[in-house]
Structure formats: structure tokens, C-alpha cells
Write a protein that holds these residues in place. Structure first.
Motif, PDB file in Angstrom:
ATOM      1  N   THR A  57       0.826  -1.221   0.000  1.00 11.08           N
ATOM      2  CA  THR A  57       0.000   0.000   0.000  1.00 11.08           C
ATOM      3  C   THR A  57       0.854   1.263   0.000  1.00 11.08           C
ATOM      4  O   THR A  57       0.375   2.332   0.358  1.00 11.08           O
ATOM      5  CB  THR A  57      -0.920   0.005   1.233  1.00 11.08           C
ATOM      6  OG1 THR A  57      -0.128  -0.190   2.416  1.00 11.08           O
ATOM      7  CG2 THR A  57      -1.976  -1.085   1.139  1.00 11.08           C
ATOM      8  N   HIS A 205      -5.472  -4.183  11.218  1.00 11.14           N
ATOM      9  CA  HIS A 205      -5.126  -4.223   9.793  1.00 11.14           C
ATOM     10  C   HIS A 205      -6.140  -3.411   9.008  1.00 11.14           C
ATOM     11  O   HIS A 205      -7.316  -3.332   9.366  1.00 11.14           O
ATOM     12  CB  HIS A 205      -5.120  -5.682   9.323  1.00 11.14           C
ATOM     13  CG  HIS A 205      -4.419  -5.919   8.040  1.00 11.14           C
ATOM     14  ND1 HIS A 205      -4.995  -5.651   6.817  1.00 11.14           N
ATOM     15  CD2 HIS A 205      -3.171  -6.399   7.764  1.00 11.14           C
ATOM     16  CE1 HIS A 205      -4.147  -5.963   5.849  1.00 11.14           C
ATOM     17  NE2 HIS A 205      -3.031  -6.415   6.397  1.00 11.14           N
ATOM     18  N   TYR A 206      -5.668  -2.841   7.902  1.00  7.90           N
ATOM     19  CA  TYR A 206      -6.572  -2.019   7.095  1.00  7.90           C
ATOM     20  C   TYR A 206      -7.718  -2.823   6.492  1.00  7.90           C
ATOM     21  O   TYR A 206      -8.773  -2.258   6.148  1.00  7.90           O
ATOM     22  CB  TYR A 206      -5.799  -1.270   5.998  1.00  7.90           C
ATOM     23  CG  TYR A 206      -5.110  -2.127   4.966  1.00  7.90           C
ATOM     24  CD1 TYR A 206      -5.796  -2.608   3.853  1.00  7.90           C
ATOM     25  CD2 TYR A 206      -3.760  -2.443   5.079  1.00  7.90           C
ATOM     26  CE1 TYR A 206      -5.168  -3.382   2.890  1.00  7.90           C
ATOM     27  CE2 TYR A 206      -3.114  -3.207   4.127  1.00  7.90           C
ATOM     28  CZ  TYR A 206      -3.820  -3.687   3.032  1.00  7.90           C
ATOM     29  OH  TYR A 206      -3.183  -4.458   2.088  1.00  7.90           O
ATOM     30  N   ASN A 244      -0.601   1.049   9.878  1.00  6.17           N
ATOM     31  CA  ASN A 244      -1.680   0.993   8.885  1.00  6.17           C
ATOM     32  C   ASN A 244      -2.565   2.233   8.915  1.00  6.17           C
ATOM     33  O   ASN A 244      -3.665   2.217   8.378  1.00  6.17           O
ATOM     34  CB  ASN A 244      -2.565  -0.233   9.150  1.00  6.17           C
ATOM     35  CG  ASN A 244      -1.958  -1.543   8.724  1.00  6.17           C
ATOM     36  OD1 ASN A 244      -2.369  -2.144   7.742  1.00  6.17           O
ATOM     37  ND2 ASN A 244      -0.985  -2.023   9.475  1.00  6.17           N
ATOM     38  N   GLU A 247      -3.738   3.719   5.532  1.00  3.62           N
ATOM     39  CA  GLU A 247      -4.600   2.769   4.849  1.00  3.62           C
ATOM     40  C   GLU A 247      -5.977   2.670   5.504  1.00  3.62           C
ATOM     41  O   GLU A 247      -6.999   2.529   4.819  1.00  3.62           O
ATOM     42  CB  GLU A 247      -3.927   1.386   4.822  1.00  3.62           C
ATOM     43  CG  GLU A 247      -2.662   1.319   3.982  1.00  3.62           C
ATOM     44  CD  GLU A 247      -1.402   1.809   4.692  1.00  3.62           C
ATOM     45  OE1 GLU A 247      -0.303   1.644   4.139  1.00  3.62           O
ATOM     46  OE2 GLU A 247      -1.510   2.357   5.814  1.00  3.62           O
TER      47      GLU A 247
END
Length: 532
Positions: A57, A205-206, A244, A247
Motif C-alpha cells: 500500500t 489491519h486495514y 496501517n 490505509e
């Protein structure tokens, strides 16, 4: 989709059942796969893979043009937010205290008995419609004409709702809390000039943010509401999430209202996620302040990230409560709050958290003096250069002391005993404590035993030493939490003893102890799991 409710909360004290089908849905399979991501990541970190920003990302982080949606009605100015559980008195007092918003909490400050969850939803429903007035102990409680803006925190993805099953599995606690609140209140909130606003906890987490965004889009379509009406602030309270942040904002950009420094849970996660790293051992928790290197880097990067994308960068919790019987001690504690809020506003935060209505005046004065507009999005913090190593820097001054070990044991036992009793937010030593503090105490004790850490006196911290202190201190829990039941105290004593001797600490004590609440609520045995 099969839905079944398992609870003795019904008027006839019998389980209520609504069964549609028992076929597994694509959503449930995707949800299960997503929940397995942290375990896979943990195994990589345990084997020595370094924490870092996700390479796939990099283009999102590099692209300067994208921004999140502008503030929704009522969220333009969030300089002081009060948080707390959803009992009726708390809801009224919090909404009336003068804070800009009130985060009604179904997560860390609420023990999820079915009664607490359902009555909490009813209290919020009544507050939105200005029907929450009531009397208790000869005193009348009424909502003011201009209450704070309401934000709701559902439980995290990791928590089940074992009293309601979907597709023949325990339902997500997140979706239970979100769904009830959104379905019953979203249109009413918009009609009254606000909207369905949320805080999202424990994300790592994204892809978890992407799932929430899908839930938001589906829910808005389901009731015929314009996409983007929902707004969500994400708590950055896990070590993986700090890598993250861009993101997470990107995934939620049409629904995002910013990020928050969930600092106590962040310390908990920092220890837990670096469980295999001897160099990550921390001193007494009182010494792990916001100015130590890894915490300072986390704050500066969060503010820079949020302001780059034009959303709120919210500060952390002031858990202090007034000391009524000692003016001198109270003044010292309140000055500590003032200095903490001054640090936040000067760093560029757009608001802060408090846990007690009487702290609002102090926090508000600091932000009013130093934040002249509704927010500080214009402070870009382009001077900030934070690398992965900065977020992992454990050069923390301090020692591990016998007092620190005792404090952790006392707090852990008192809070977990209260939680099993159905109380998720309790005053301890003039601090309003929730599950985050109990989690820090638990994993710190585990970490010190795991790596045979030494006290400042030179004594090694062994399981035997900690167990002896647990037995010595357990009777004192009754002074800190007078309502404690003997059976619950025995449970939490054995739980803590077991935790310090595990190879790796449990992910969440709330997951471990949830079966006790499920049993009390009459959930079917197959949904209760093992209590320890």
C-alpha cells in the motif's frame, strides 16, 4: 442466514429463538478468514519478521491528493469528549456535562452482560428522542436542552456475542452492537441534525477497516440512507494499526472522522505483540508515559497522518477523578491533567478524552486557550519524520519495583472481579479504570515472569514470587471493590496465576472471561466454551 437468540432475559425467563436457516453465508466465511489474520501475523513477528509499513500500500501513503470526507454535523469541534458506559444515569450526566461529544461505550468500560447491552441500547434510544428523564433515590435526572453529540463504541471484531447465533455460530459482538443502534436510531439522528457516529476499537489491519466500510455501505443501503452519513473514528490502540493508519483512513475515507490515540490499549498491544522480543520488556507502567520514545513517535505520526487527510487527531484519556477529601492531593492530580492536555493541544491534537464530568472544565480551558478554531487540521506537522524503528524504540527510563508488581496485581484482580460481576468501569486509586488498564497489568506481569526480569532490589521476578503476592493481596480486593463476590475472586485469582505461567499471554481477558457472563445469562452450553 440462521439467527437464534439464547438468553434468559425474556419476561418468561426462557430462551427466545428466531431461526431462519442454518446455512453458512459468504460473509461469515469472510469474517472468519479476517479474524485469522492476526494469528498469522503474530507467528511472523515471533519468528523475527520486523514490524513495518505494508509494502503493498505504499502508493496510498505516497499519494497526496486524497482526503477524507469533511466533518459531519456536530463533529466539526470535538475539543473535549467524555467517555463511559451506557447506564441511564451515566448517559444523562455525560450528555449534560458540557463536553462536545459523549462516547457511549459498549466495549472496554462495559461488562457485556445481556442486560447491560440491551438496557444500554434502550437508554441511548431514549436519549436521542429526549425521553430519558427518570428519578432515583429521590433525585431527578433530566437531559439538558443542548446535550453533547452522541458517538457509540461497539465491541471489537474479536469479541463474540454468544447469546445470539448466526449461521450456527456465535454472532459478532461488533455487529450486534452496531446493528441494534444503527437500525433503531440512524434516521432519528439525522432528523435531529446529527447522525450515526461511531468509534471503532482494537483494529490491527486495514482490511478490518474495509470490512467496516462494507458494513456501513450495506447498512445505509438497507434503510435507504445516503452513503457517507455514517462517520467513524478509529482508535489506534494496537501496535500493528500504527503501521496501517494511512490505509485505515483510505478504506473509510467517505465515512471517516479521524483517529484517536487509545494510549492505554496501545501499551497493552505493544507488550503483547512483541511477546517474543526480550528487548521489549518495559518498566513499571507508571513510567511508560506519553513522552517515552515509542509513545511520542506514535502520537506525532498520528497527528501528521490525520491532518494530511483533513480529519480529527484525537488525544488520549485522562482517567483521573476528583479527590474530594484531600484538596492538596486533588490539586496535584488536576495539575497533572492540565499538563497532559497542554501537551496534547500543543502537539496538534484536535481534542481529548476525559472519564469524569468534573474534569471537563480543565480540559476545556486548555483547549480553548490554545485552539482558537474548531480544530487544528491546518497544523500539518511536516517536520515529523517517523520511521518504523522510532515506533519500536524501547529506551524507556524507569525500573521494575515491588510496588509496581503489587500495583499490577491489585488492579488486575479488582477489575476482573468487577467485570465478572457485570461492572466494566470502576474507580481505583482515584482513577476510572476500564479493561485497558487490566490488560496492561496482566501482560506486564506475564512479561516480567517470562523473561525473568529483576526488581530494582535485584530480586528475580518468578512465577512463585508473583503467585505468593497474589495470594497475599487477594483479600485486599474487598477494600477496593466492596461488592466483590468470593466465588468471582477465586476465579480471577486462578486466572491471573494461570496467565503469568503461559507460554504466551491470551489475546484478551474479556474473551477469556466472557463464558462466565454467558453462563449467567443462560446461553446454551455449546456457546459457553471453556471458562478458562
Amino acid at each position: 442466514m440462521g439467527v437464534k437468540v439464547h438468553s434468559n432475559l425474556a419476561a418468561d425467563n426462557k430462551a427466545r429463538s428466531i431461526i431462519l436457516t442454518d446455512d453458512a453465508s459468504p460473509f461469515s466465511l469472510l469474517f472468519t478468514a479476517l479474524l485469522n489474520l492476526p494469528d498469522k501475523a503474530q507467528r511472523r513477528w515471533d519468528s523475527g519478521t520486523p514490524f513495518d509499513f505494508p509494502p503493498e500500500t505504499a502508493h496510498i501513503r505516497a499519494e497526496a491528493s486524497w482526503q477524507c470526507a469533511p466533518p459531519a454535523p456536530g463533529l466539526e469541534d470535538r475539543r473535549v469528549e467524555i467517555t463511559g458506559p451506557t447506564d441511564r444515569k451515566m448517559v444523562i450526566n455525560a450528555l449534560n456535562c458540557g463536553a462536545k461529544t459523549f462516547m457511549a461505550d459498549f466495549e472496554d468500560s462495559s461488562a457485556p452482560t445481556f442486560s447491560n447491552l440491551v438496557s444500554g441500547q434502550l437508554n441511548l434510544r431514549d436519549a436521542i428522542r429526549r425521553e430519558i428523564d427518570f428519578e432515583s433515590g429521590g433525585k431527578s435526572y433530566k437531559l439538558s436542552k443542548n446535550p453533547s453529540v452522541l458517538i457509540v463504541r461497539p465491541r471489537g471484531w474479536h469479541l463474540d456475542e454468544p447469546r445470539v447465533t448466526v449461521d450456527n455460530a456465535a454472532m459478532s459482538g461488533s455487529l450486534f452492537d452496531f446493528g441494534l443502534y444503527f437500525y433503531h436510531n440512524a434516521k432519528e439522528l439525522v432528523k435531529r441534525g446529527s447522525g450515526p457516529y461511531f468509534y471503532l476499537p482494537k483494529m490491527e489491519h486495514y482490511l478490518e477497516a474495509r470490512l467496516w466500510n462494507d458494513v456501513f455501505n450495506f447498512s445505509q443501503s438497507y434503510i435507504g440512507m445516503a452513503h457517507g452519513t455514517i462517520r467513524a473514528t478509529v482508535l489506534i490502540e494496537t501496535l500493528p494499526a500504527v503501521f496501517n493508519m494511512e490505509e485505515i483512513l483510505f478504506e473509510l475515507r467517505t465515512h471517516s472522522s479521524g483517529l484517536n490515540c487509545g494510549r492505554w490499549d496501545y501499551i497493552f498491544s505493544f507488550i503483547k505483540k512483541r511477546r517474543a522480543d526480550r528487548s521489549a520488556v518495559l518498566p513499571d507502567r507508571k513510567d511508560v508515559t506519553m513522552t517515552v520514545p515509542f509513545m511520542d513517535s506514535y502520537v506525532r505520526l498520528l497527528i501528521q497522518t490525520c491532518h494530511r487527510r483533513k480529519v480529527a487527531a484525537m488525544g488520549g484519556m485522562a482517567a483521573q477523578i476528583p479527590i474530594k477529601d484531600d484538596p492538596k492531593a486533588n490539586d496535584a492530580v488536576m495539575e497533572k491533567v492540565r499538563q497532559d492536555k497542554l501537551r496534547e493541544v500543543l502537539a496538534g491534537h484536535d481534542g481529548t478524552w476525559i472519564a469524569h464530568p468534573l474534569i471537563n472544565k480543565i480540559a476545556l480551558e486548555v483547549f480553548d486557550e490554545h485552539m482558537l478554531g474548531p480544530n487544528q487540521y491546518h497544523i500539518r506537522r511536516e517536520d515529523v519524520k517517523v520511521a518504523a524503528a522510532d515506533l519500536l524504540n524501547t529506551c524507556v527510563p524507569g525500573k521494575i519495583t515491588d510496588e509496581g508488581v503489587r500495583s499490577n496485581i491489585s488492579t488486575s484482580l479488582s477489575y476482573t472481579a468487577a467485570w465478572i460481576d457485570g461492572n466494566g468501569c470502576i474507580p481505583l486509586n482515584y482513577l476510572m479504570e476500564d479493561a485497558a488498564t487490566a490488560e496492561i497489568t496482566r501482560v506486564q506481569l506475564w512479561q516480567w515472569v517470562k523473561y525473568s526480569s529483576r526488581l530494582d532490589s535485584g530480586q528475580y521476578i518468578t512465577a512463585e514470587y508473583v503467585e505468593k503476592l497474589i495470594d497475599e493481596m487477594a483479600p485486599g480486593v474487598k477494600k477496593l471493590y466492596p461488592r466483590v463476590k468470593e466465588d468471582n475472586l477465586k476465579v480471577v485469582v486462578e486466572y491471573l496465576k494461570g496467565q503469568i505461567k503461559k507460554e504466551w499471554p491470551s489475546e484478551f481477558l474479556t474473551s477469556d472471561l466472557m463464558p462466565y457472563l454467558a453462563i449467567a445469562d443462560g446461553a446454551e452450553p455449546k456457546w459457553q466454551k471453556s471458562a478458562l
